[in-house]
Write a protein that holds these residues in place. Structure first.
Motif, PDB file in Angstrom:
ATOM      1  N   ASP A 264       0.380  -7.395 -12.212  1.00  0.00           N
ATOM      2  CA  ASP A 264       1.309  -8.292 -12.902  1.00  0.00           C
ATOM      3  C   ASP A 264       0.634  -9.633 -13.166  1.00  0.00           C
ATOM      4  O   ASP A 264      -0.552  -9.823 -12.883  1.00  0.00           O
ATOM      5  N   GLU A 265       1.388 -10.575 -13.721  1.00  0.00           N
ATOM      6  CA  GLU A 265       0.816 -11.870 -14.087  1.00  0.00           C
ATOM      7  C   GLU A 265       0.342 -12.659 -12.868  1.00  0.00           C
ATOM      8  O   GLU A 265      -0.547 -13.504 -12.978  1.00  0.00           O
ATOM      9  N   ALA A 266       0.933 -12.398 -11.705  1.00  0.00           N
ATOM     10  CA  ALA A 266       0.525 -13.090 -10.480  1.00  0.00           C
ATOM     11  C   ALA A 266      -0.733 -12.476  -9.869  1.00  0.00           C
ATOM     12  O   ALA A 266      -1.278 -13.032  -8.913  1.00  0.00           O
ATOM     13  N   GLY A 267      -1.178 -11.339 -10.404  1.00  0.00           N
ATOM     14  CA  GLY A 267      -2.354 -10.655  -9.868  1.00  0.00           C
ATOM     15  C   GLY A 267      -2.033  -9.580  -8.859  1.00  0.00           C
ATOM     16  O   GLY A 267      -2.945  -8.907  -8.357  1.00  0.00           O
ATOM     17  N   ASN A 268      -0.748  -9.394  -8.536  1.00  0.00           N
ATOM     18  CA  ASN A 268      -0.357  -8.344  -7.595  1.00  0.00           C
ATOM     19  C   ASN A 268      -0.728  -6.971  -8.145  1.00  0.00           C
ATOM     20  O   ASN A 268      -0.688  -6.741  -9.361  1.00  0.00           O
ATOM     21  N   ILE A 269      -1.053  -6.063  -7.248  1.00  0.00           N
ATOM     22  CA  ILE A 269      -1.415  -4.691  -7.623  1.00  0.00           C
ATOM     23  C   ILE A 269      -0.269  -3.758  -7.267  1.00  0.00           C
ATOM     24  O   ILE A 269       0.299  -3.838  -6.164  1.00  0.00           O
ATOM     25  N   LEU A 270       0.063  -2.862  -8.189  1.00  0.00           N
ATOM     26  CA  LEU A 270       1.060  -1.824  -7.931  1.00  0.00           C
ATOM     27  C   LEU A 270       0.435  -0.469  -8.204  1.00  0.00           C
ATOM     28  O   LEU A 270      -0.057  -0.204  -9.308  1.00  0.00           O
ATOM     29  N   LEU A 271       0.429   0.388  -7.181  1.00  0.00           N
ATOM     30  CA  LEU A 271      -0.086   1.747  -7.286  1.00  0.00           C
ATOM     31  C   LEU A 271       1.071   2.716  -7.066  1.00  0.00           C
ATOM     32  O   LEU A 271       1.968   2.452  -6.263  1.00  0.00           O
ATOM     33  N   ARG A 272       1.047   3.839  -7.768  1.00  0.00           N
ATOM     34  CA  ARG A 272       2.103   4.848  -7.599  1.00  0.00           C
ATOM     35  C   ARG A 272       1.480   6.231  -7.408  1.00  0.00           C
ATOM     36  O   ARG A 272       0.479   6.567  -8.054  1.00  0.00           O
ATOM     37  N   LYS A 273       2.129   7.007  -6.519  1.00  0.00           N
ATOM     38  CA  LYS A 273       1.726   8.383  -6.299  1.00  0.00           C
ATOM     39  C   LYS A 273       2.978   9.258  -6.308  1.00  0.00           C
ATOM     40  O   LYS A 273       3.971   8.921  -5.642  1.00  0.00           O
ATOM     41  N   PRO A 274       2.960  10.366  -7.035  1.00  0.00           N
ATOM     42  CA  PRO A 274       4.139  11.242  -7.057  1.00  0.00           C
ATOM     43  C   PRO A 274       4.441  11.804  -5.677  1.00  0.00           C
ATOM     44  O   PRO A 274       3.580  11.870  -4.797  1.00  0.00           O
ATOM     45  N   ALA A 275       5.662  12.241  -5.527  1.00  0.00           N
ATOM     46  CA  ALA A 275       6.096  12.801  -4.254  1.00  0.00           C
ATOM     47  C   ALA A 275       5.359  14.096  -3.934  1.00  0.00           C
ATOM     48  O   ALA A 275       4.895  14.817  -4.832  1.00  0.00           O
ATOM     49  N   THR A 276       5.236  14.382  -2.637  1.00  0.00           N
ATOM     50  CA  THR A 276       4.771  15.695  -2.194  1.00  0.00           C
ATOM     51  C   THR A 276       5.709  16.759  -2.774  1.00  0.00           C
ATOM     52  O   THR A 276       6.936  16.562  -2.764  1.00  0.00           O
ATOM     53  N   PRO A 277       5.183  17.860  -3.326  1.00  0.00           N
ATOM     54  CA  PRO A 277       6.066  18.894  -3.890  1.00  0.00           C
ATOM     55  C   PRO A 277       7.168  19.292  -2.910  1.00  0.00           C
ATOM     56  O   PRO A 277       6.911  19.557  -1.732  1.00  0.00           O
ATOM     57  N   GLY A 278       8.396  19.288  -3.413  1.00  0.00           N
ATOM     58  CA  GLY A 278       9.555  19.608  -2.595  1.00  0.00           C
ATOM     59  C   GLY A 278      10.261  18.391  -2.035  1.00  0.00           C
ATOM     60  O   GLY A 278      11.389  18.504  -1.520  1.00  0.00           O
ATOM     61  N   LEU A 279       9.611  17.186  -2.114  1.00  0.00           N
ATOM     62  CA  LEU A 279      10.219  15.969  -1.565  1.00  0.00           C
ATOM     63  C   LEU A 279      10.551  14.956  -2.662  1.00  0.00           C
ATOM     64  O   LEU A 279      10.726  13.769  -2.393  1.00  0.00           O
ATOM     65  N   GLU A 280      10.667  15.456  -3.882  1.00  0.00           N
ATOM     66  CA  GLU A 280      10.904  14.560  -5.014  1.00  0.00           C
ATOM     67  C   GLU A 280      12.235  13.833  -4.923  1.00  0.00           C
ATOM     68  O   GLU A 280      12.403  12.766  -5.528  1.00  0.00           O
ATOM     69  N   ASN A 281      13.178  14.378  -4.175  1.00  0.00           N
ATOM     70  CA  ASN A 281      14.522  13.777  -4.120  1.00  0.00           C
ATOM     71  C   ASN A 281      14.663  12.717  -3.026  1.00  0.00           C
ATOM     72  O   ASN A 281      15.747  12.138  -2.871  1.00  0.00           O
ATOM     73  N   LEU A 282      13.603  12.473  -2.257  1.00  0.00           N
ATOM     74  CA  LEU A 282      13.696  11.438  -1.230  1.00  0.00           C
ATOM     75  C   LEU A 282      13.799  10.056  -1.877  1.00  0.00           C
ATOM     76  O   LEU A 282      13.359   9.827  -3.002  1.00  0.00           O
ATOM     77  N   THR A 283      14.382   9.124  -1.148  1.00  0.00           N
ATOM     78  CA  THR A 283      14.511   7.752  -1.629  1.00  0.00           C
ATOM     79  C   THR A 283      13.119   7.158  -1.851  1.00  0.00           C
ATOM     80  O   THR A 283      12.270   7.233  -0.945  1.00  0.00           O
ATOM     81  N   PRO A 284      12.850   6.570  -3.007  1.00  0.00           N
ATOM     82  CA  PRO A 284      11.521   5.985  -3.257  1.00  0.00           C
ATOM     83  C   PRO A 284      11.204   4.854  -2.281  1.00  0.00           C
ATOM     84  O   PRO A 284      12.065   4.034  -1.954  1.00  0.00           O
ATOM     85  N   VAL A 285       9.947   4.829  -1.834  1.00  0.00           N
ATOM     86  CA  VAL A 285       9.485   3.862  -0.830  1.00  0.00           C
ATOM     87  C   VAL A 285       8.283   3.090  -1.376  1.00  0.00           C
ATOM     88  O   VAL A 285       7.420   3.659  -2.042  1.00  0.00           O
ATOM     89  N   ALA A 286       8.223   1.802  -1.047  1.00  0.00           N
ATOM     90  CA  ALA A 286       7.027   0.991  -1.323  1.00  0.00           C
ATOM     91  C   ALA A 286       6.407   0.562  -0.003  1.00  0.00           C
ATOM     92  O   ALA A 286       7.098   0.026   0.869  1.00  0.00           O
ATOM     93  N   LEU A 287       5.108   0.808   0.165  1.00  0.00           N
ATOM     94  CA  LEU A 287       4.346   0.241   1.269  1.00  0.00           C
ATOM     95  C   LEU A 287       3.730  -1.062   0.775  1.00  0.00           C
ATOM     96  O   LEU A 287       3.183  -1.114  -0.334  1.00  0.00           O
ATOM     97  N   GLN A 288       3.790  -2.114   1.582  1.00  0.00           N
ATOM     98  CA  GLN A 288       3.358  -3.425   1.095  1.00  0.00           C
ATOM     99  C   GLN A 288       2.416  -4.098   2.071  1.00  0.00           C
ATOM    100  O   GLN A 288       2.620  -4.078   3.285  1.00  0.00           O
ATOM    101  N   ALA A 289       1.366  -4.713   1.521  1.00  0.00           N
ATOM    102  CA  ALA A 289       0.415  -5.504   2.292  1.00  0.00           C
ATOM    103  C   ALA A 289      -0.097  -6.620   1.399  1.00  0.00           C
ATOM    104  O   ALA A 289       0.128  -6.609   0.183  1.00  0.00           O
ATOM    105  N   HIS A 290      -0.793  -7.591   1.977  1.00  0.00           N
ATOM    106  CA  HIS A 290      -1.392  -8.634   1.135  1.00  0.00           C
ATOM    107  C   HIS A 290      -2.909  -8.489   1.123  1.00  0.00           C
ATOM    108  O   HIS A 290      -3.529  -8.027   2.084  1.00  0.00           O
ATOM    109  N   LEU A 291      -3.513  -8.924   0.011  1.00  0.00           N
ATOM    110  CA  LEU A 291      -4.932  -8.712  -0.239  1.00  0.00           C
ATOM    111  C   LEU A 291      -5.844  -9.689   0.494  1.00  0.00           C
ATOM    112  O   LEU A 291      -7.007  -9.377   0.763  1.00  0.00           O
ATOM    113  N   ASP A 292      -5.355 -10.885   0.795  1.00  0.00           N
ATOM    114  CA  ASP A 292      -6.242 -11.925   1.305  1.00  0.00           C
ATOM    115  C   ASP A 292      -6.273 -11.953   2.825  1.00  0.00           C
ATOM    116  O   ASP A 292      -5.420 -11.376   3.500  1.00  0.00           O
TER     117      ASP A 292
END
Length: 486
Positions: A50-78
């Motif tokens: 994004d404009e702030a330089g944050n990185i967003l990565l996405r990976k599809p669900a493991t087959p069969g777990l597509e209906n689980l609530t979407p989750v974001a894991l978060q950390a800082h770069l510095d």
């Protein structure tokens, strides 16, 4: 790096070794960001910034777990760049040198960057390891958290798709964080007036060193010595008696790190030099006794140096020393609502001086806004009395605890199932980014977990190897246990 590759879980430690090899102090994260983006694209992962330089990565669900609530894991770069005085290290160019020391991973003479490099490595390892089962997954890596949370401030709504965010910036295995303190930066500027060094005066440098330092939030309750305050205290006690005239005062390097070293260049009458040495010896004995439980290597050193520059005139000298000595520091108040947790604190983090002004930089933290405002008022009043200009800016909110949080309850249950014991649900007196995330994502359910890291923001930083394995076990089990999206 080969030492780390032998540790388990191997994918996590391999990523951490790579992170250590790429310099990434605050404001210098671009090389690491580019490395991560290149890796993600090579793996076929969705990757954007994004404009702030944050990185967003996405990976599809493991087959069969597509209906689980979407989750974001978060950390800082510095990471926080702190080193021992005798260590030659350029954080913008030199890699961190981690090594295994018994049960811990440490760095050679510098901060390790386990804060938040281990969390970042765990998020990337989840993306890399296809044996980890999960629903729709995002990884958010934010910019410049340690020096103002720039990435979190710049996070825009509608970018993340997740309903749950797991922050990985906690530093005690077995503790689950559901809230944190907010903060604000405070600066005092005092105009300086100078004059020639009087005839017959000797120039010396007084150094206080050997203090542990540490995180100005998570460690503030430990009673650690603050080099700026300890040196100012001596100057206030002995300044008039010995006619100590300041040429320069510097101490600390970061407002969010408890300062380990401070230096005062002084001029004094030649005939007072022996008395100064005696008073230093007596003062060192006093503060060693006071801090005996927490500071084992505290030292005061006096060196004669060539005459250089101008001294502060007597009135200015007195005002600066009085201002620095009078500033409160450390725990201001403990919380009544969350037992055992600091409610309000401040760290007199950085003192610097040039020809015509002195600057004192503090970081104020509080679980409540009124606590921050009270300390700002105190420091402002002190500035007025001393004739200093003061500014308070960069305020960021705390993360208000939500005792009914579903993800917090899930973490508690998962931990109990895995390890047959209940984790401690805590509010931390440090600045996690979750409070800022709540503005663009008010309905996102958040929790913070991590391994055991001691001495963050200091060269004594270390991460407990066994706790990293337990954290990884919890994180991966938690991703699989996320419920189906309602």
């Amino acid at each position: 790096m080969s030492e780390l590759s032998q540790l388990s879980p191997q994918p996590l430690w391999q990523f951490f070794a790579e992170i250590c090899s790429i310099p990434h102090p605050s404001y210098h994260e671009e090389a690491l960001a580019a490395h991560i983006l290149k890796w993600a694209k090579s793996k076929g992962l969705h990757a954007e910034r994004d404009e702030a330089g944050n990185i967003l990565l996405r990976k599809p669900a493991t087959p069969g777990l597509e209906n689980l609530t979407p989750v974001a894991l978060q950390a800082h770069l510095d990471m926080v760049p702190q080193k021992n005085n005798e260590t030659e290290h350029d954080f913008t160019r030199d890699p961190i040198k981690p090594y295994v020391d018994g049960e811990w991973v440490k760095a050679r003479g510098t901060t390790l960057g386990a804060d938040n490099g281990i969390g970042m490595a765990s998020a990337l390892a989840v993306l890399a390891d296809d044996t980890v089962e999960h629903g729709p997954l995002e990884v958010l890596l934010t910019m410049t958290e340690e020096t103002g949370m720039a990435g979190a401030f710049g996070l825009q709504p509608n970018w993340l798709q997740a309903d749950i965010l797991i922050n990985t910036d906690s530093e005690e295995e077995g503790e689950v964080y559901m809230g944190c303190a907010g903060g604000i930066d405070f600066k005092s500027h005092l105009a300086l007036s100078r004059e020639d060094i009087p005839a017959g005066y000797q120039t010396v440098q007084l150094t206080i060193k050997g203090l542990k330092g540490g995180h100005s939030g998570a460690d503030i309750h430990l009673g650690l010595g603050n080099a700026n305050k300890l040196l100012a205290r001596f100057l206030f006690l002995q300044g008039k008696k010995l006619d100590l005239r300041l040429i320069n005062f510097t101490g600390g390097t970061l407002r969010n790190a408890i300062p380990r070293e401070a230096f005062a260049t002084l001029a004094l009458p030649q005939e007072n030099l022996e008395s100064l040495q005696q008073q230093i010896h007596a003062y060192l004995s006093v503060i060693k006794t006071e801090l005996a439980a927490v500071e084992k290597k505290l030292a005061l050193q006096l060196d004669q140096v060539p005459a250089q520059g101008l001294v502060l005139d007597s009135g200015c000298n007195e005002r600066f020393i009085a201002l620095l000595n009078a500033m409160p520091n450390g725990v201001v108040r403990m919380s009544d609502d969350v037992k055992g947790v600091v409610e309000t604190s401040l760290n007199v983090g950085v003192v610097s001086m040039d020809e015509d002004k002195a600057e004192i930089r503090c970081l104020i933290r509080s679980l409540i806004d009124s606590g921050k405002e009270d300390v700002v008022g105190t420091l402002t009043a002190l500035g007025q009395l001393a004739g200093a200009e003061t500014t308070a800016k960069g305020s960021y909110p705390g993360w208000k605890p939500d005792p009914s949080s579903p993800v917090m309850k899930l973490v508690e249950e998962t931990y109990q199932t895995l390890f047959n014991k209940t984790p401690n649900i805590q509010v931390i007196h440090a600045g996690l980014e979750c409070g800022l995330f709540k503005k663009p994502y008010p309905d996102m359910d958040m929790v913070s977990i991590g391994p055991t890291i001691t001495g963050p923001h200091s060269p004594d930083e270390q991460v407990h190897i066994a706790s990293v394995a337990l954290y990884w076990q919890l994180l991966t089990a938690l991703l699989k246990a996320i419920p189906v999206k309602a």
